[in-house]
Design a protein around this motif. Structure first.
Motif, PDB file in Angstrom:
ATOM      1  N   TRP A 190      18.408 -62.991  -8.015  1.00 29.26           N
ATOM      2  CA  TRP A 190      19.473 -64.040  -7.367  1.00 29.26           C
ATOM      3  C   TRP A 190      19.666 -64.406  -6.218  1.00 29.26           C
ATOM      4  O   TRP A 190      20.494 -64.979  -6.104  1.00 29.26           O
ATOM      5  N   ARG A 193      28.701 -59.725  -2.137  1.00 32.08           N
ATOM      6  CA  ARG A 193      27.696 -60.694  -2.267  1.00 32.08           C
ATOM      7  C   ARG A 193      26.341 -60.160  -1.903  1.00 32.08           C
ATOM      8  O   ARG A 193      25.559 -60.096  -3.142  1.00 32.08           O
ATOM      9  N   ALA A 219      23.326 -59.450  -4.225  1.00 30.66           N
ATOM     10  CA  ALA A 219      22.597 -61.412  -4.290  1.00 30.66           C
ATOM     11  C   ALA A 219      21.437 -61.237  -3.456  1.00 30.66           C
ATOM     12  O   ALA A 219      20.717 -62.424  -3.403  1.00 30.66           O
ATOM     13  N   ASN A 248      30.817 -56.137 -10.054  1.00 25.78           N
ATOM     14  CA  ASN A 248      30.685 -57.449 -10.694  1.00 25.78           C
ATOM     15  C   ASN A 248      32.130 -56.375 -11.899  1.00 25.78           C
ATOM     16  O   ASN A 248      31.783 -55.479 -11.478  1.00 25.78           O
TER      17      ASN A 248
END
Ligand code: 9PG
Length: 500
Positions: A53, A74, A78, A272
């Motif tokens: 990602w 984030r 990622a 998540n």
């Protein structure tokens, strides 16, 4: 020690850890910190993201960096949060700068150790958390040096050859709202279409961490695998085997099996499902036994295509029972999984650290999640956010990875219903998947018009001849497609769908 690397008339003074050796395609430089004093001044730099990602692409050294900004959560999920330099140009494992003659100077790690490559107007540098890998250094045409790097890398890490074929996945239509009756109906509607794999995504398990059937699959997962196989498809299943949500059985009952923080508590390794989550400490024998159980179970149910997600969690910085380099720990874990499932099971990596997955995974996702919309209005400026454009841009910046494994750009859409994408945007997605040579969709046949059903069948049946004519320019079966305006943000999707 100081050395001069020679590339024709270009002489590059280099600070290296040991004697470089010349090969037909470039130099092999011993493991250790590396600094190349380049004469290019401010120029374009290719940065490579750590996991599936993570953002990748070309940016000017005197311009804005590519990466996840201003969001520690984030970034942890990622990209490589431990090493990311949001306001200096750097990336994972491989990097390159453009010379004035159109050639590029590339430095790439030939193995593990969490290598990092960065650049500014004067220096192209490389270093690693653990000096485990030699470096490949080359100067030449962009496609040539990336191809030579991948060849040197797969000489060391291997290259799998199994192909997925065409894939249907439940994620981009039903998300977690799947149940055995819906799966049976969707598979039977799809019967006869040129699709090889029918892959169930997230939503079949009670909670991430516990890999058994939930109440929506009362007949059990073997029954669902049978249903899929009877409809004519290879049964595929999603799992995130190296992470666990706090309420999972494994996290509640055996927190000692998780990667720990400095205080000996389970370490948060990502976010998540509206929660933080933890990672399994795969250096422990009990965790290896647990993984053996999980993978024997799912393959015994009849699933022979496995999408293994959030895998970076197994390579995160943290305290484990055995203090080994984290990418080495990860590779041991996936090699263990491969040994359990055997060679004939297709392993698709998602959220995988890219380089440590080479030679074990058959395919890898190379960008963020696609969405049935073009841009991500919630996370403007975050190239790792969900959306068609972000997924396309990331994928087109990683086409060179085709030589390492199959590269999955994520699903494409045929449906006009339940979508904000227009015809030209859907066409760009299709072209991107054709270029990457990995074709998948989530569209249920029931959501498609007659014309869209024919398009799906025709597209999935087609094998295109792909020729690359520029950084983002291709011929797909002879049809010229230039996606540069989309990648550089200089045009909407309309411009790219013009035949040039
Ligand atoms: C299932 C989904 C689908 C999808 C995967 C993955 O960066 N992130 O925070 C992030 C979260 C979720 C995510 C991707 C990235 O989705 O990519 O295809 O399988 O899990 O839950």
């Amino acid at each position: 020690m100081l050395h001069t690397l020679e590339f024709g008339s270009l002489l590059i003074p280099a600070n290296v850890a040991g004697q470089p050796s010349h090969t037909p395609t470039g130099y092999i430089v011993p493991a250790g910190a590396l600094a190349l004093l380049h004469p290019f001044g401010d120029t374009e730099f290719y940065r490579h993201g750590w996991n599936s990602w993570s953002p990748s692409g070309w940016a000017r050294t005197d311009g804005v960096t590519i990466g996840i900004k201003d969001s520690p959560r984030r970034l942890l999920t990622a990209d490589d949060a431990a090493n990311e330099t949001p306001h200096a140009h750097s990336g994972s494992a491989v990097g390159a700068i453009a010379g004035p003659d159109g050639n590029v100077l590339l430095v790439g790690a030939l193995g593990l150790g969490t290598p990092r490559v960065g650049a500014d107007a004067n220096v192209l540098w490389a270093r690693s958390e653990h000096d485990l890998a030699e470096w490949f250094v080359a100067y030449g045409p962009e496609q040539t040096v990336f191809a030579d790097y991948t060849d040197a890398l797969s000489e060391r890490l291997g290259r799998r050859t199994q192909r997925a074929g065409t894939v249907w996945s439940s994620w981009y239509s039903f998300f977690e709202d799947i149940d055995e009756e819906l799966v049976a109906r969707t598979a039977s509607d799809l019967a006869g279409y040129p699709v090889d794999v029918f892959q169930l995504d997230d939503g079949w398990e009670p909670i991430v961490g516990d890999w058994t059937a939930n109440a929506k699959f009362p007949s059990g997962m073997r029954a669902t695998a049978d249903t899929i196989a009877r409809a004519g498809f290879r049964p595929g299943l999603w799992l995130a085997p190296l992470i666990a949500l706090p309420d999972s059985t494994i996290a509640r009952e055996r927190p000692d099996l998780l990667v720990q923080d400095a205080d000996g508590r389970p370490l948060t390794t990502g976010y998540n499902w509206g929660s933080h989550y933890y990672s399994l400490d795969t250096t422990q024998d009990e965790v290896k036994d647990h993984l053996r159980d999980v993978f024997e179970r799912v393959t015994d149910w009849g699933f022979s295509y496995l999408k293994l997600d959030f895998m970076y969690g197994g390579a995160i910085t943290g305290h484990r029972r055995e203090d080994l380099p984290r990418e080495t720990v990860y590779r041991d874990a996936i090699q263990h999984i491969r040994n359990v499932v055997g060679d004939s099971v297709y392993l698709l990596g998602c959220g995988v650290p890219m380089i440590p997955s080479v030679g074990v995974f058959d395919g890898a996702r190379v960008g963020p999640d696609v969405g049935a919309f073009w841009d991500n209005a919630e996370r403007v400026g975050d190239p790792s956010g969900v959306g068609a454009r972000n997924s396309i841009v990331a994928s087109l910046n990683r086409t060179w990875m085709k030589r390492l494994y199959e590269v999955d750009p994520d699903a494409i859409y045929f449906r006009s219903a339940r979508s904000l994408l227009d015809d030209s945007e859907r066409q760009v997605l299709r072209d991107t998947a054709a270029i990457l040579e990995f074709r998948s969709t989530s569209d249920p046949v029931a959501w498609l018009t007659e014309a869209e059903r024919r398009e799906l069948a025709d597209y999935m049946n087609e094998t295109a001849v792909i020729e690359q004519t520029g950084r983002y320019a291709y011929r797909i079966n002879g049809r010229a497609v230039d996606l540069a305006p989309i990648v550089t943000g200089e045009a909407s999707s309309e411009a790219a769908s013009l035949v040039v």
